[in-house]
Each structure stands twice: as C-alpha cells, then as structure tokens.
Design a protein around this motif. Structure first.
Motif, mmCIF file in Angstrom:
data_model
loop_
_atom_site.group_PDB
_atom_site.id
_atom_site.type_symbol
_atom_site.label_atom_id
_atom_site.label_comp_id
_atom_site.label_asym_id
_atom_site.label_seq_id
_atom_site.Cartn_x
_atom_site.Cartn_y
_atom_site.Cartn_z
ATOM 1 N N HIS A 392 48.919 26.019 -29.435
ATOM 2 C CA HIS A 392 48.958 24.587 -29.726
ATOM 3 C C HIS A 392 48.990 23.760 -28.444
ATOM 4 C CE1 HIS A 392 49.610 24.432 -34.205
ATOM 5 N NE2 HIS A 392 49.541 25.726 -33.940
ATOM 6 N N ARG A 402 46.508 13.352 -32.030
ATOM 7 C CA ARG A 402 47.329 14.130 -32.952
ATOM 8 C C ARG A 402 47.781 13.226 -34.086
ATOM 9 N NH1 ARG A 402 51.819 15.200 -30.272
ATOM 10 N NH2 ARG A 402 51.280 17.203 -29.326
ATOM 11 N N ARG A 405 52.336 16.441 -36.772
ATOM 12 C CA ARG A 405 53.036 17.555 -36.122
ATOM 13 C C ARG A 405 54.221 17.927 -37.007
ATOM 14 N NH1 ARG A 405 53.886 20.278 -31.155
ATOM 15 N NH2 ARG A 405 56.039 21.006 -30.926
ATOM 16 N N GLU A 407 57.011 20.853 -37.270
ATOM 17 C CA GLU A 407 57.585 21.926 -36.476
ATOM 18 C C GLU A 407 58.783 22.532 -37.190
ATOM 19 O OE1 GLU A 407 59.695 22.562 -32.093
ATOM 20 O OE2 GLU A 407 58.501 20.766 -32.509
ATOM 21 N N GLU A 414 49.885 21.465 -36.886
ATOM 22 C CA GLU A 414 49.445 20.211 -36.284
ATOM 23 C C GLU A 414 48.021 19.893 -36.734
ATOM 24 O OE1 GLU A 414 51.324 19.334 -32.125
ATOM 25 O OE2 GLU A 414 50.649 21.422 -32.107
#
Length: 430
Positions: A392, A402, A405, A407, A414
């Motif tokens: 990434h 972007r 995202r 996480e 993403e």
C-alpha cells in the motif's frame, strides 16, 4: 477494440520514424535456445517478426512458426490454400529449416474458438524449451483475432519471455498519443530488404486493385528495426508452481468460502467501491473466483486473471460466463485497458521486486476517471516477499487521490482514484 479500415491511408511510417519509437532500447536475444512465433493469420509472422525470424535462423536458433487461422475470410474458396502456400514461401525467404504448424481455425473466429485455440497453443508451448523466446501479436493491436491470440500466448507462456509485435497499431495509431507501452518497448535491427522479399510472397495480400496491405501499410514493416512489447518473467516473487502446489493440496486454500473473516472483508471491499456500477473492470489475482462472482454483479464487463491454472479452472466453474477469466502472470503483462475499476486484493505482496512494474502497468491500464482498490493482509507471512503495508505504501506513491482508507489489525483496505471527487460529489449531493 479499435475501429479502423485497412483501406484508409493511415499514419505514415515516416511519422513513426520521426517519433523515435524505433530507437527503443535493444532487445538482447542472447540466452534463448529457440524462437516460437505465433501469428493469428498467415502473414502476421512475417509482418511483425520476419526480421526476428531471419536473425534467429542465421544464428542457428531453431524457429517454430504457429499460425492460428487459415486466413480465408477475405477471398474465395481457395484463399486458405493459397495463403498456406504463401506462408511457406515467405518463410523460405527468411531462413532454412523453419518448422510450421497451421492450426486451421476460421479467420475472424479466434474468440469464438478461444478454448480450443488455447488448448492447442498450451500443448505447443508446453513442449517448448524453457528458454524459448515467444513472439505473438500485441494484445492492444486493435484486431480481435490478434488480441485473443496474444492473450492466449501470454496465458500459456509458462514463465517464458514474450515479445509482442504490433501490426495494425502502426496503421491506426498516433505517435503523439503513443498507444504502445513505452516502458516495455524493445527493438532489434533487421535486414529490411530480406523482409520486403518475404512480404512480397503474399500476393493475395499486397496485390490487386484494393489490397489488404496497400503500399502505405507495407511501408511500416520494411524498416531496418522491428519493435516489440516485451514481457519478461517474474523476478524474485513467488512463482506459478508455488501456487499450483497450494491449490493441488486444497480446493480453497485460504477459506474464502467458509470463513466469516473472508466474508466480512469481501463485504467491506465491495462497500468501499465509489461507484455502484462499472463498465469494464479488471481483477488481478482472482484465485477461485469468490470475490469475482460478486464483482461481476457490479460490472458490465469483468476480466479476472490469476497465475495458477488450477485456480483459474475453479474460478471459471464458479463464475461461468459472467466474467472473462484467464491464466496470466501479472508480473509479465496485464490485459489491455482502459478499465474504470481495477481490484488488487491479497496479491501484491507475492510480486516481490516486480511489484513496481506491476503497479506501473496497473496505473497505465486505469481509465482517466478509474478507481483502484487494494486490500491486503497485514500480519507477517514467512513466504511472502513483501508485507501488505509495503504494497500500500508503494501504491500511495503513484500520486492518485485516496478516497478510502480502512485500517484494521488484520487488513488494510484503500481506494485510490484519478477522479478526486468523493462519492457524494459524484452523486451531486455535495
């Protein structure tokens, strides 16, 4: 595919010469023990790779030419027979001892006979020495037969280097827009006069009141250099046999079907897509097709590829005709775009130091407003050359916007896009 008419004047060869494209870096032929040239029609081999064939025969390298169709679509009942004779006369001009295989499929029908053509090519390529150089039509050439034949050679290359030769791209392409992938272009110096003599052995194509190959077209192929789009084998990533062994041991090695973790992650991936519907999408590393099956519901056309033959077989059984699924080594090439969605899920860390090349081709294949989705496992795996976070970070360096995202300790999801608008902005809500 590209719409063009062979009768049009087309782009002059001098325009391509002025562009400098024929000054592509030299292609090093040392180390190859054979040359296997695949043509969609009789004359492709001579137009696109005749000089390369002559160089190989002069160097004592065995040459095998395989022609997929009979070339009979543009003439009378005896056209296929005439073109078969012309093929052999042209090859006699290029060198001695050239092996010829004519598969005899209908001209213009390679797509309709894709499975049978693929099986025939797989057998021929499978019998070739591992150090054989493969040459085939460039998949972006604009002619359907050329695209499918080129796709199948890449699919069954088995880790061998593939040199794709353009034919009709010289005619319809514009050097200012450079339809050819510049980073993979390589050139070889050839005997133009010898090649001209070989082309003249195809009177059915170059003679008559409206020849298929008029003088302006032929001029592209009698230069002193041939140019190829070269796809080389993977470097220091995990190779195809690694995955074949995994799929041989288990039907679903990573538990895509039964594990709640995988079901939840797929839902997150699909939920992160900025658009409800995509016209043309590419999934790199489709495995057994579980995500593919759900992506197909959101895409008018979906191309899915995987390096493992066993995985591709299972994906085809699962997905059927809702997607075009092909065996392909992404470190060597990708299907020709543009795609308005590209999905790179749980595959990037396998590519090792070939990752940057894969990402370059991925970004190049993305449509001007396309979305790129990546999702990767974050825990260390001893076999994997890279981590998910490494993948990434490399993707982020390409400068796309972007949009998403997500996480977690387990995975990173993403979405990047060349369209900087948010989902609400795309919907006209913000």
């Amino acid at each position: 595919m590209v719409n063009f008419d062979s009768r049009d004047p087309g782009t002059p060869a001098a325009d391509w010469d002025a562009s400098g494209i024929r000054n592509a870096p030299p292609f090093d032929l040392s180390g190859f023990t054979g040359l296997l040239v695949v043509g969609a029609h009789p004359d492709d081999e001579t137009l696109g790779a005749g000089g390369l064939i002559a160089l190989a025969t002069d160097a004592g390298i065995p040459v095998h030419v395989v022609v997929v169709t009979d070339g009979g679509a543009d003439g009378g009942d005896d056209t296929a027979e005439r073109r078969s004779a012309e093929l052999r006369e042209a090859l006699d001009e290029l060198g001695d001892g050239i092996e010829v295989t004519e598969l005899g499929f209908p001209d213009g029908g390679v797509l309709e006979h894709r499975d049978a053509v693929g099986a025939a090519l797989a057998q021929i390529l499978g019998n070739a020495d591992a150090a054989t150089l493969l040459a085939a039509p460039w998949t972006g050439d604009g002619h359907r037969d050329h695209r499918v034949a080129g796709d199948l050679v890449l699919e069954h290359a088995g880790g061998r280097t593939v040199a794709e030769y353009p034919i009709w791209a010289w005619h319809w392409g514009d050097p200012a827009e450079m339809p050819l992938p510049v980073d993979r272009l390589r050139g070889v110096r050839v005997d133009a006069d010898r090649k001209r003599r070989a082309i003249s052995r195809y009177p059915s194509q170059v003679e008559g009141p409206e020849p298929m190959l008029h003088a302006g077209v032929v001029e592209h192929f009698v230069r002193d250099r041939e140019v190829f789009v070269v796809s080389e084998p993977a470097r220091s990533g995990l190779r195809r046999d690694y995955f074949e062994r995994i799929y041989e041991r288990r039907e679903d090695p990573w538990g895509y079907v039964d594990r709640w973790y995988e079901q939840r992650k797929r839902a997150a991936t699909l939920g992160a897509l900025p658009s409800e519907h995509y016209e043309c999408a590419l999934e790199i590393g489709c495995s057994i097709g579980v995500l593919t099956e759900q992506l197909a519901e959101r895409c008018a056309e979906l191309v899915a590829v995987d390096v493992s033959a066993r995985a591709v077989e299972r994906a085809r059984e699962r997905v059927g005709d809702r997607a075009r699924i092909a065996q392909l080594d992404a470190t060597a090439s990708l299907p020709e775009g543009p795609f308005d969605l590209i999905v790179l899920s749980e595959v990037g860390y396998y590519f090792g130091d070939a990752l940057d090349d894969v990402l370059a081709r991925t970004v190049d294949a993305l449509a001007p407003s396309g979305d790129l989705v990546a999702c990767h496992w974050r825990h260390p795996v001893e076999d994997y050359p890279l981590s998910g976070d490494d993948v990434h970070a490399r993707l982020d360096a390409w400068g796309l916007t972007r949009l998403v995202r997500h996480e977690e300790a387990d995975f990173l999801l993403e979405v990047w896009s060349s369209d900087a608008r948010s989902v609400a902005q795309r919907e006209g809500l913000a």
